[in-house]
Write an enzyme that holds these catalytic residues in place. Structure first.
Site, PDB file in Angstrom:
ATOM      1  N   TRP A 115      54.530  -0.263 -29.262  1.00 39.66           N
ATOM      2  CA  TRP A 115      55.643  -0.644 -30.125  1.00 39.66           C
ATOM      3  C   TRP A 115      55.779  -2.149 -30.304  1.00 39.66           C
ATOM      4  O   TRP A 115      56.460  -2.598 -31.214  1.00 39.66           O
ATOM      5  CB  TRP A 115      56.960  -0.117 -29.540  1.00 39.66           C
ATOM      6  CG  TRP A 115      57.099  -0.326 -28.055  1.00 39.66           C
ATOM      7  CD1 TRP A 115      56.874   0.589 -27.082  1.00 39.66           C
ATOM      8  CD2 TRP A 115      57.456  -1.544 -27.363  1.00 39.66           C
ATOM      9  NE1 TRP A 115      57.067   0.029 -25.828  1.00 39.66           N
ATOM     10  CE2 TRP A 115      57.428  -1.277 -25.973  1.00 39.66           C
ATOM     11  CE3 TRP A 115      57.802  -2.827 -27.799  1.00 39.66           C
ATOM     12  CZ2 TRP A 115      57.728  -2.244 -25.016  1.00 39.66           C
ATOM     13  CZ3 TRP A 115      58.098  -3.792 -26.842  1.00 39.66           C
ATOM     14  CH2 TRP A 115      58.062  -3.493 -25.475  1.00 39.66           C
ATOM     15  N   ASN A 116      55.154  -2.968 -29.470  1.00 39.23           N
ATOM     16  CA  ASN A 116      55.502  -4.388 -29.467  1.00 39.23           C
ATOM     17  C   ASN A 116      54.900  -5.178 -30.624  1.00 39.23           C
ATOM     18  O   ASN A 116      55.491  -6.147 -31.103  1.00 39.23           O
ATOM     19  CB  ASN A 116      55.127  -5.039 -28.125  1.00 39.23           C
ATOM     20  CG  ASN A 116      53.646  -4.975 -27.836  1.00 39.23           C
ATOM     21  OD1 ASN A 116      52.976  -3.984 -28.140  1.00 39.23           O
ATOM     22  ND2 ASN A 116      53.103  -6.019 -27.236  1.00 39.23           N
ATOM     23  N   LYS A 134      48.174   7.181 -33.773  1.00 38.95           N
ATOM     24  CA  LYS A 134      49.481   7.476 -33.191  1.00 38.95           C
ATOM     25  C   LYS A 134      50.138   6.169 -32.770  1.00 38.95           C
ATOM     26  O   LYS A 134      49.846   5.609 -31.723  1.00 38.95           O
ATOM     27  CB  LYS A 134      49.378   8.398 -31.976  1.00 38.95           C
ATOM     28  CG  LYS A 134      50.755   9.021 -31.629  1.00 38.95           C
ATOM     29  CD  LYS A 134      50.921   9.341 -30.163  1.00 38.95           C
ATOM     30  CE  LYS A 134      51.328   8.153 -29.343  1.00 38.95           C
ATOM     31  NZ  LYS A 134      52.698   7.644 -29.645  1.00 38.95           N
ATOM     32  N   GLU A 154      56.536   5.396 -31.076  1.00 34.32           N
ATOM     33  CA  GLU A 154      57.654   6.055 -31.757  1.00 34.32           C
ATOM     34  C   GLU A 154      58.859   5.141 -31.920  1.00 34.32           C
ATOM     35  O   GLU A 154      59.747   5.430 -32.727  1.00 34.32           O
ATOM     36  CB  GLU A 154      58.062   7.311 -30.979  1.00 34.32           C
ATOM     37  CG  GLU A 154      57.130   8.492 -31.140  1.00 34.32           C
ATOM     38  CD  GLU A 154      55.795   8.307 -30.437  1.00 34.32           C
ATOM     39  OE1 GLU A 154      54.809   8.922 -30.886  1.00 34.32           O
ATOM     40  OE2 GLU A 154      55.743   7.540 -29.440  1.00 34.32           O
ATOM     41  N   GLY A 212      47.849  -0.743 -24.674  1.00 30.09           N
ATOM     42  CA  GLY A 212      49.064  -0.402 -23.947  1.00 30.09           C
ATOM     43  C   GLY A 212      48.965  -0.784 -22.484  1.00 30.09           C
ATOM     44  O   GLY A 212      48.242  -1.712 -22.112  1.00 30.09           O
ATOM     45  N   SER A 213      49.657  -0.054 -21.643  1.00 29.30           N
ATOM     46  CA  SER A 213      49.762  -0.406 -20.225  1.00 29.30           C
ATOM     47  C   SER A 213      48.523   0.009 -19.449  1.00 29.30           C
ATOM     48  O   SER A 213      47.770   0.905 -19.854  1.00 29.30           O
ATOM     49  CB  SER A 213      51.003   0.259 -19.616  1.00 29.30           C
ATOM     50  OG  SER A 213      50.806   1.661 -19.521  1.00 29.30           O
ATOM     51  N   GLU A 224      42.641  -2.142 -24.518  1.00 35.42           N
ATOM     52  CA  GLU A 224      43.275  -3.462 -24.447  1.00 35.42           C
ATOM     53  C   GLU A 224      44.569  -3.251 -23.685  1.00 35.42           C
ATOM     54  O   GLU A 224      45.530  -2.707 -24.218  1.00 35.42           O
ATOM     55  CB  GLU A 224      43.507  -4.031 -25.854  1.00 35.42           C
ATOM     56  CG  GLU A 224      43.907  -5.501 -25.851  1.00 35.42           C
ATOM     57  CD  GLU A 224      45.410  -5.696 -25.729  1.00 35.42           C
ATOM     58  OE1 GLU A 224      45.862  -6.058 -24.606  1.00 35.42           O
ATOM     59  OE2 GLU A 224      46.121  -5.504 -26.718  1.00 35.42           O
ATOM     60  N   LEU A 225      44.577  -3.680 -22.423  1.00 38.94           N
ATOM     61  CA  LEU A 225      45.667  -3.344 -21.521  1.00 38.94           C
ATOM     62  C   LEU A 225      46.489  -4.586 -21.182  1.00 38.94           C
ATOM     63  O   LEU A 225      46.472  -5.565 -21.909  1.00 38.94           O
ATOM     64  CB  LEU A 225      45.103  -2.662 -20.275  1.00 38.94           C
ATOM     65  CG  LEU A 225      44.176  -1.468 -20.567  1.00 38.94           C
ATOM     66  CD1 LEU A 225      43.603  -0.895 -19.281  1.00 38.94           C
ATOM     67  CD2 LEU A 225      44.880  -0.405 -21.375  1.00 38.94           C
ATOM     68  N   CYS A 245      51.264  -9.177 -24.650  1.00 41.95           N
ATOM     69  CA  CYS A 245      50.304  -8.966 -23.563  1.00 41.95           C
ATOM     70  C   CYS A 245      49.521 -10.224 -23.212  1.00 41.95           C
ATOM     71  O   CYS A 245      49.104 -10.397 -22.067  1.00 41.95           O
ATOM     72  CB  CYS A 245      49.350  -7.832 -23.915  1.00 41.95           C
ATOM     73  SG  CYS A 245      48.451  -8.073 -25.455  1.00 41.95           S
ATOM     74  N   GLU A 296      53.040  -7.397 -14.301  1.00 42.95           N
ATOM     75  CA  GLU A 296      53.254  -8.049 -15.590  1.00 42.95           C
ATOM     76  C   GLU A 296      54.726  -7.880 -15.965  1.00 42.95           C
ATOM     77  O   GLU A 296      55.217  -6.755 -16.101  1.00 42.95           O
ATOM     78  CB  GLU A 296      52.377  -7.394 -16.652  1.00 42.95           C
ATOM     79  CG  GLU A 296      52.568  -7.974 -18.043  1.00 42.95           C
ATOM     80  CD  GLU A 296      51.763  -7.241 -19.106  1.00 42.95           C
ATOM     81  OE1 GLU A 296      51.494  -7.835 -20.155  1.00 42.95           O
ATOM     82  OE2 GLU A 296      51.404  -6.059 -18.875  1.00 42.95           O
ATOM     83  N   GLU A 331      38.374  -6.300 -29.976  1.00 39.10           N
ATOM     84  CA  GLU A 331      38.769  -6.052 -31.364  1.00 39.10           C
ATOM     85  C   GLU A 331      38.783  -7.385 -32.092  1.00 39.10           C
ATOM     86  O   GLU A 331      39.015  -8.430 -31.498  1.00 39.10           O
ATOM     87  CB  GLU A 331      40.141  -5.388 -31.418  1.00 39.10           C
ATOM     88  CG  GLU A 331      40.161  -4.035 -30.728  1.00 39.10           C
ATOM     89  CD  GLU A 331      41.519  -3.371 -30.745  1.00 39.10           C
ATOM     90  OE1 GLU A 331      41.585  -2.163 -30.956  1.00 39.10           O
ATOM     91  OE2 GLU A 331      42.521  -4.086 -30.534  1.00 39.10           O
TER      92      GLU A 331
END
Length: 478
Positions: A153-154, A177, A180, A230-231, A252-253, A286, A383, A460
Site C-alpha cells: 500500500w505504501n 494484487k 487493499e 513487501g515485508s 523486494e523486501l 523501504c 525496520e 526491478e
C-alpha cells in the site's frame, strides 16, 4: 480541499466488476480515520477466472510484435501523465502522503512505462558459432508466461508500475494484487492501460484476503513467475510457496537503511536532506534512511541540525497545501510507532523530537528523533517503517561499517564524505543493493532497484528489470 473518491472494481477479462453483491473491505482516509470506499474482494471463482483469462491472453500477447507492445505502453504512459493530478489526489486520499509526493510518484510511474516500452524493442538473442559444420545455433529470449504480482500500500503507483511495465513489455500477461488499503491508484494505472489498447485479459487486477489470494495464484500451474514487494516475513512465505512449483520469484523486501556521516562531510547537507529523506512518506519507505551513524567529531553538530529541521516539519492532511508529513497509513503502523518508542525509552533512549501520537482523529505520529538507543531496543533490530530516526556516533570507518552491516537487511545504504578514497572504501564495504554517496535520491527508471541478504533478490528497473520476465531458449538446427 474536497476530493471525491473513485468507485472501486475488480478488473478481470477486460471487465470492470463492481462491489455489488460480493464481499468488500473498507478503504479509510488515514488523515481522518473515516471510510471513503469499499473495495471488492475476489472470490475463489474470480481468481480461477482470472487465471484462465491470463493463460489465454498470454498466447496472444506474447505473439504481439514488440513495436505494438511498445506503442501501447507509451500511450499508457501519456494517459497516466494526463491524469496525474487526479490520480495523485486519489493516492493522497487513500494512502495519506502529501499531494506533492503523490504527484511525483505518479509521474515516475509513467516513466517506467516509457522506459520499458523501449525495452520491448530490445529483446534480442544471439547466434553462437557451432563447433560442427552445417549447424545453426541460436539463443532466443522469450516471455516466461503469466505473472502473479503482489504490491503493498505504501507506493501504490510506482511499485505496480515497475512490475507491470517490465512484464508487459516482455510479453507476459499479469494478475496484479495491489494493497487493499490503497486500491484506487492501481486501478487508475489499469484504466490507463485499458484505454491505451492493451488487449482484454492481458492484465487482471484483483483484491482479496492476501493469504488466500497468494496461495491460490501461486499454486496454479498457469502462473510461471511471481514478483512481490513487501515485508520480509511475507516474502519468506511466498518464496516457499513459489519453490513448491519451482517458480522463479523476485523479492523486494524491507530494509533498515544506515547512513554513515564522516567528519569531513557537508554536515548541513547530510542533516537537512537526511530529515527530508527519513520523513518522506511518513517514514513508510523501504529504502529510507533510518539509522544515522555520525563520526564522533561532528556528532553533536549533526544532531543539533537534524533535530532543528525535524521540529520545523509541517504535519497535516496530505491534501492541505504546505504539508510535509502526512499520517501513517493505518492504525497498525500507529501502534507500532508507539510501541517502538516506548520500548526504546524504557531501555534508556532519549527522545529529542516527537515521540508521540498527535491528538486528532487521523493516524498522525510526530516525526521522532532518538539518541542513546541501546542495542537491545527493538528499533535497533526491526525496520521501523514509520517516522522514527535513530542517531548514534561512531569512531572509525570499521566501526561504522560494522554497525551498518550488522542487520540481516541489505536494501539501501548511504554515506557522506568529501574524500574520494573514503567514498570508494565505504561503497565497497557497505552490504546493500543500492548505495547513495553524498545524496539520498538513488531511484531512477534506468537503474536497478533491489536488495541483498534478507532484503530480497532480483532487481526491478534499468536494463536488469525485464530479464526476470524472460527465459532463454537454445535452438540447434542442421
Amino acid at each position: 480541499m474536497n476530493v471525491a473518491y473513485d468507485p472501486l472494481y475488480l478488473f478481470i477479462g477486460g471487465d470492470w466488476i463492481s462491489a455489488e453483491g460480493r464481499a468488500t473491505a473498507a478503504v479509510v482516509n488515514p488523515a481522518t480515520a473515516c471510510e471513503i470506499g469499499r473495495v471488492p474482494l475476489a472470490s475463489a471463482d474470480d481468481l480461477d477466472h482470472a487465471l484462465e483469462v491470463a493463460q489465454v491472453s498470454f498466447e496472444q500477447w506474447r505473439q504481439t510484435v514488440p513495436d505494438q507492445r511498445a506503442k501501447i505502453l507509451k500511450r499508457a504512459a501519456d494517459l497516466i501523465l494526463e491524469r496525474a493530478p487526479r490520480i495523485a489526489e486519489q493516492m493522497t486520499l487513500e494512502e495519506g502522503k502529501p499531494l506533492g509526493e503523490s504527484l511525483d510518484e505518479v509521474t515516475r510511474a509513467a516513466e517506467y512505462f516509457e522506459w520499458f516500452a523501449e525495452s520491448a524493442r530490445r529483446i534480442d538473442g544471439r547466434v553462437v558459432p557451432a563447433n560442427r559444420p552445417g549447424v545453426l545455433q541460436l539463443v532466443k529470449r522469450q516471455a516466461i508466461g503469466p505473472v502473479a504480482a503482489f504490491t503493498p500500500w505504501n507506493f501504490p503507483a510506482i511499485t505496480p508500475a515497475r512490475k507491470l511495465s517490465a512484464a508487459l513489455a516482455a510479453g507476459c500477461s499479469v494478475i496484479l494484487k495491489p494493497g487493499e488499503e490503497s486500491p484506487a491508484t492501481a486501478l487508475a494505472l489499469a484504466r490507463a492501460l485499458d484505454d491505451a489498447g492493451l488487449p482484454k485479459g492481458v492484465l487482471q487486477v484483483v483484491f482479496g484476503v492476501p493469504d488466500q489470494v497468494s496461495s491460490q495464484l501461486i499454486a496454479s500451474p498457469i502462473i510461471r513467475k511471481v514478483t512481490f514487494t513487501g515485508s520480509v516475513p511475507i516474502g519468506r512465505l511466498l518464496s516457499a510457496r513459489a519453490a513448491e512449483g519451482v517458480k522463479p520469484i523476485t523479492l523486494e523486501l524491507g530494509g533498515h537503511g544506515p547512513v554513515l556521516v564522516f567528519d569531513d562531510a557537508d554536515i548541513e547537507k547530510a542533516a537537512i536532506e537526511g530529515v527530508a529523506n527519513r520523513f518522506r512518506g511518513t517514514g513508510q519507505v523501504c529504502i529510507s534512511s533510518t539509522r544515522f551513524l555520525i563520526q564522533r567529531g561532528v556528532y553533536e553538530r549533526f544532531v543539533e541540525r537534524f533535530v532543528t529541521a525535524t521540529l520545523a516539519l509541517n504535519i497535516g492532511d496530505g491534501l492541505t497545501p504546505g504539508t510535509q508529513v502526512g499520517p501513517l497509513a493505518n492504525p497498525r503502523q500507529l501502534a507500532k510507532m508507539q510501541a517502538l518508542v516506548a520500548d526504546a525509552v524504557a531501555k534508556g533512549a532519549r527522545v529529542l523530537a516527537g515521540g508521540k501520537r498527535l491528538a486528532c482523529s487521523g493516524y498522525f505520529f510526530e516525526p521522532t528523533v532518538l539518541v542513546d538507543v541501546p542495542m537491545n531496543a527493538r528499533v535497533m533490530q526491526e525496520e521501523p517503517f514509520g517516522p522514527i530516526a535513530v542517531l548514534m556516533p561512531f569512531d572509525h570507518m570499521a566501526d561504522g561499517l560494522k554497525e551498518a552491516n550488522r542487520l540481516p537487511y541489505g536494501l539501501s545504504a548511504y554515506a557522506f564524505t568529501s574524500s574520494a578514497r573514503t567514498a570508494m572504501e565505504v561503497a565497497d564495504g557497505l552490504e546493500a543493493g543500492m548505495i547513495g554517496i553524498n545524496q539520498y535520491r538513488i531511484v531512477a527508471t534506468e537503474l536497478p532497484f533491489g536488495g541483498i541478504k534478507e532484503s530480497g533478490h532480483g532487481s526491478e528497473g534499468g536494463i536488469e528489470g525485464i530479464e526476470h520476465y524472460l527465459t532463454h531458449k537454445f535452438i540447434s538446427q542442421i
